[in-house]
Design a protein around this motif. Structure first.
Motif, PDB file in Angstrom:
ATOM      1  N   VAL A  36       0.854  -1.188   0.000  1.00 58.98           N
ATOM      2  CA  VAL A  36       0.000   0.000   0.000  1.00 58.98           C
ATOM      3  C   VAL A  36       0.890   1.237   0.000  1.00 58.98           C
ATOM      4  O   VAL A  36       1.887   1.310   0.728  1.00 58.98           O
ATOM      5  CB  VAL A  36      -0.929   0.009   1.238  1.00 58.98           C
ATOM      6  N   VAL A  37       0.551   2.220  -0.848  1.00 61.64           N
ATOM      7  CA  VAL A  37       1.318   3.465  -0.933  1.00 61.64           C
ATOM      8  C   VAL A  37       0.607   4.542  -0.105  1.00 61.64           C
ATOM      9  O   VAL A  37      -0.549   4.873  -0.364  1.00 61.64           O
ATOM     10  CB  VAL A  37       1.459   3.939  -2.391  1.00 61.64           C
ATOM     11  N   VAL A  38       1.307   5.075   0.898  1.00 61.43           N
ATOM     12  CA  VAL A  38       0.771   6.165   1.722  1.00 61.43           C
ATOM     13  C   VAL A  38       1.495   7.442   1.328  1.00 61.43           C
ATOM     14  O   VAL A  38       2.731   7.523   1.397  1.00 61.43           O
ATOM     15  CB  VAL A  38       0.958   5.876   3.229  1.00 61.43           C
ATOM     16  N   LEU A  39       0.726   8.453   0.883  1.00 61.57           N
ATOM     17  CA  LEU A  39       1.293   9.702   0.372  1.00 61.57           C
ATOM     18  C   LEU A  39       1.128  10.828   1.394  1.00 61.57           C
ATOM     19  O   LEU A  39       0.047  11.015   1.953  1.00 61.57           O
ATOM     20  CB  LEU A  39       0.604  10.078  -0.938  1.00 61.57           C
ATOM     21  N   VAL A  40       2.221  11.575   1.610  1.00 60.07           N
ATOM     22  CA  VAL A  40       2.259  12.649   2.608  1.00 60.07           C
ATOM     23  C   VAL A  40       2.405  13.989   1.882  1.00 60.07           C
ATOM     24  O   VAL A  40       3.382  14.220   1.170  1.00 60.07           O
ATOM     25  CB  VAL A  40       3.422  12.429   3.598  1.00 60.07           C
ATOM     26  N   HIS A  41       1.436  14.876   2.069  1.00 58.95           N
ATOM     27  CA  HIS A  41       1.334  16.106   1.273  1.00 58.95           C
ATOM     28  C   HIS A  41       2.325  17.202   1.697  1.00 58.95           C
ATOM     29  O   HIS A  41       2.910  17.148   2.781  1.00 58.95           O
ATOM     30  CB  HIS A  41      -0.107  16.637   1.289  1.00 58.95           C
ATOM     31  N   PRO A  42       2.495  18.236   0.843  1.00 63.40           N
ATOM     32  CA  PRO A  42       3.397  19.351   1.150  1.00 63.40           C
ATOM     33  C   PRO A  42       2.955  20.160   2.382  1.00 63.40           C
ATOM     34  O   PRO A  42       1.875  19.944   2.942  1.00 63.40           O
ATOM     35  CB  PRO A  42       3.355  20.207  -0.125  1.00 63.40           C
ATOM     36  N   PHE A  43       3.798  21.131   2.742  1.00 60.90           N
ATOM     37  CA  PHE A  43       3.709  21.939   3.956  1.00 60.90           C
ATOM     38  C   PHE A  43       2.313  22.533   4.169  1.00 60.90           C
ATOM     39  O   PHE A  43       1.857  23.374   3.398  1.00 60.90           O
ATOM     40  CB  PHE A  43       4.742  23.064   3.839  1.00 60.90           C
ATOM     41  N   THR A  44       1.665  22.131   5.244  1.00 55.49           N
ATOM     42  CA  THR A  44       0.327  22.635   5.571  1.00 55.49           C
ATOM     43  C   THR A  44       0.331  24.149   5.723  1.00 55.49           C
ATOM     44  O   THR A  44      -0.599  24.841   5.287  1.00 55.49           O
ATOM     45  CB  THR A  44      -0.178  21.985   6.871  1.00 55.49           C
ATOM     46  N   VAL A  45       1.397  24.692   6.331  1.00 55.68           N
ATOM     47  CA  VAL A  45       1.485  26.131   6.596  1.00 55.68           C
ATOM     48  C   VAL A  45       1.426  26.943   5.295  1.00 55.68           C
ATOM     49  O   VAL A  45       0.957  28.085   5.283  1.00 55.68           O
ATOM     50  CB  VAL A  45       2.775  26.441   7.390  1.00 55.68           C
ATOM     51  N   GLY A 108       3.225  -4.750   3.103  1.00 55.48           N
ATOM     52  CA  GLY A 108       4.114  -3.657   3.467  1.00 55.48           C
ATOM     53  C   GLY A 108       3.544  -2.332   2.999  1.00 55.48           C
ATOM     54  O   GLY A 108       2.547  -2.282   2.268  1.00 55.48           O
ATOM     55  N   ILE A 109       4.176  -1.250   3.446  1.00 55.49           N
ATOM     56  CA  ILE A 109       3.773   0.109   3.086  1.00 55.49           C
ATOM     57  C   ILE A 109       4.958   0.809   2.427  1.00 55.49           C
ATOM     58  O   ILE A 109       6.095   0.685   2.885  1.00 55.49           O
ATOM     59  CB  ILE A 109       3.340   0.907   4.333  1.00 55.49           C
ATOM     60  N   VAL A 110       4.689   1.535   1.351  1.00 55.60           N
ATOM     61  CA  VAL A 110       5.677   2.426   0.752  1.00 55.60           C
ATOM     62  C   VAL A 110       5.260   3.853   1.097  1.00 55.60           C
ATOM     63  O   VAL A 110       4.161   4.281   0.752  1.00 55.60           O
ATOM     64  CB  VAL A 110       5.769   2.233  -0.775  1.00 55.60           C
ATOM     65  N   LEU A 111       6.110   4.589   1.808  1.00 57.13           N
ATOM     66  CA  LEU A 111       5.812   5.967   2.202  1.00 57.13           C
ATOM     67  C   LEU A 111       6.355   6.919   1.149  1.00 57.13           C
ATOM     68  O   LEU A 111       7.532   6.842   0.783  1.00 57.13           O
ATOM     69  CB  LEU A 111       6.461   6.288   3.540  1.00 57.13           C
ATOM     70  N   VAL A 112       5.498   7.812   0.665  1.00 57.09           N
ATOM     71  CA  VAL A 112       5.893   8.812  -0.334  1.00 57.09           C
ATOM     72  C   VAL A 112       5.626  10.192   0.255  1.00 57.09           C
ATOM     73  O   VAL A 112       4.506  10.501   0.645  1.00 57.09           O
ATOM     74  CB  VAL A 112       5.090   8.639  -1.639  1.00 57.09           C
ATOM     75  N   GLY A 113       6.669  11.036   0.324  1.00 60.72           N
ATOM     76  CA  GLY A 113       6.507  12.388   0.834  1.00 60.72           C
ATOM     77  C   GLY A 113       6.799  13.419  -0.235  1.00 60.72           C
ATOM     78  O   GLY A 113       7.789  13.311  -0.957  1.00 60.72           O
ATOM     79  N   SER A 114       5.924  14.415  -0.352  1.00 60.64           N
ATOM     80  CA  SER A 114       6.097  15.480  -1.340  1.00 60.64           C
ATOM     81  C   SER A 114       6.502  16.778  -0.650  1.00 60.64           C
ATOM     82  O   SER A 114       5.829  17.222   0.281  1.00 60.64           O
ATOM     83  CB  SER A 114       4.789  15.686  -2.108  1.00 60.64           C
ATOM     84  N   SER A 115       7.613  17.386  -1.105  1.00 59.11           N
ATOM     85  CA  SER A 115       8.101  18.653  -0.568  1.00 59.11           C
ATOM     86  C   SER A 115       8.308  18.531   0.948  1.00 59.11           C
ATOM     87  O   SER A 115       9.012  17.624   1.396  1.00 59.11           O
ATOM     88  CB  SER A 115       7.133  19.777  -0.936  1.00 59.11           C
ATOM     89  N   ALA A 116       7.686  19.388   1.757  1.00 59.19           N
ATOM     90  CA  ALA A 116       7.849  19.274   3.217  1.00 59.19           C
ATOM     91  C   ALA A 116       7.309  17.951   3.755  1.00 59.19           C
ATOM     92  O   ALA A 116       7.683  17.523   4.849  1.00 59.19           O
ATOM     93  CB  ALA A 116       7.165  20.441   3.916  1.00 59.19           C
ATOM     94  N   GLY A 117       6.443  17.306   2.997  1.00 59.55           N
ATOM     95  CA  GLY A 117       5.966  15.983   3.387  1.00 59.55           C
ATOM     96  C   GLY A 117       7.070  14.942   3.340  1.00 59.55           C
ATOM     97  O   GLY A 117       6.974  13.886   3.985  1.00 59.55           O
ATOM     98  N   ALA A 118       8.151  15.235   2.584  1.00 58.12           N
ATOM     99  CA  ALA A 118       9.259  14.277   2.470  1.00 58.12           C
ATOM    100  C   ALA A 118      10.031  14.125   3.777  1.00 58.12           C
ATOM    101  O   ALA A 118      10.267  13.003   4.225  1.00 58.12           O
ATOM    102  CB  ALA A 118      10.169  14.662   1.313  1.00 58.12           C
TER     103      ALA A 118
END
Length: 223
Positions: A36-45, A108-118
């Motif tokens: 499963v791919v879990v995606l983490v978005h850019p900076f909330t601020v 398993g999980i693949v974590l993907v972070g974009s920008s500040a999410g990385a």
């Protein structure tokens, strides 16, 4: 045949309620491993939210991967307040990964972070045993970024789990040289993909969703 999208609410250990979207492939996958791919978005601020990752999530589901996006605390329909350094948000990533494990029982999980999410995703990689790999889209390694996110760097650089770093060569936050210098100290399997002439925010835009989907899918297939 379209991808099915479900909305869920996941509660963190400190009581924040996160709005989560689950993107399921239209047909059952014949893949050897159910990742499963879990995606983490850019900076909330700066206005980051899960909607920015919808195109990639849909693309991954179209390739047969279950994908998960969510609004971190203070973003979108999630409760709580965003932090400046992203350490509170690590709890959000861990809570969503724990929910994925309990609900979907993946291999398993693949974590993907974009920008500040990385950096936020990178600090979460070794906090969840079921995370098997990590992908960074535009990791902010530059000097100014390090003021906010520098304390996240050691976690992902020291992790033994496979890592892919994707960046545009005209990224305004991190130069190619800065990326290469940081990754010299990285442990385990480390790969980079550089997009010639592409800026940080260009790469975050919808016109690059298909390319990001390709790179993430290729990396997952190689695991």
């Amino acid at each position: 045949m379209g991808t099915s999208v479900e909305s869920q609410t996941v509660e963190t250990g400190d009581g924040v309620k996160l709005h989560v979207r689950l993107f399921r492939p239209s047909s059952s996958s014949d893949r050897a491993r159910n990742l499963v791919v879990v995606l983490v978005h850019p900076f909330t601020v700066l206005g980051g939210c899960q909607a920015l990752l919808k195109g990639i999530a849909l693309g991954l589901a179209g390739r047969g991967h279950v994908a998960v996006t969510f609004d971190m605390r203070g973003a979108g329909r999630s409760s709580g307040r965003a932090s400046l350094t992203g350490f509170a948000e690590v709890r959000d990533v861990v809570a969503v990964c724990d929910w994925v494990v309990e609900t979907l029982s993946p291999d398993g999980i693949v974590l993907v972070g974009s920008s500040a999410g990385a950096p936020i995703a990178g600090s979460s990689v070794d906090k969840v045993d079921q995370v098997v790999a990590y992908v960074s889209l535009g990791y902010p390694f530059g000097f100014m970024s390090s003021i906010l996110f520098g304390r996240h760097y050691p976690a992902i650089l020291k992790s033994q789990k496979p890592k892919l770093f994707v960046m545009g060569t005209r990224d305004g936050f991190t130069s190619v040289k800065q990326l290469e210098n940081k990754l010299r100290s990285a442990e385990g399997r480390v790969e980079t993909r550089l997009l010639e002439g592409v800026s940080h925010f260009q790469m975050e835009g919808p016109e690059y969703d298909a390319r990001m989907t390709d790179l993430i899918s290729e990396f997952i297939e190689s695991l």
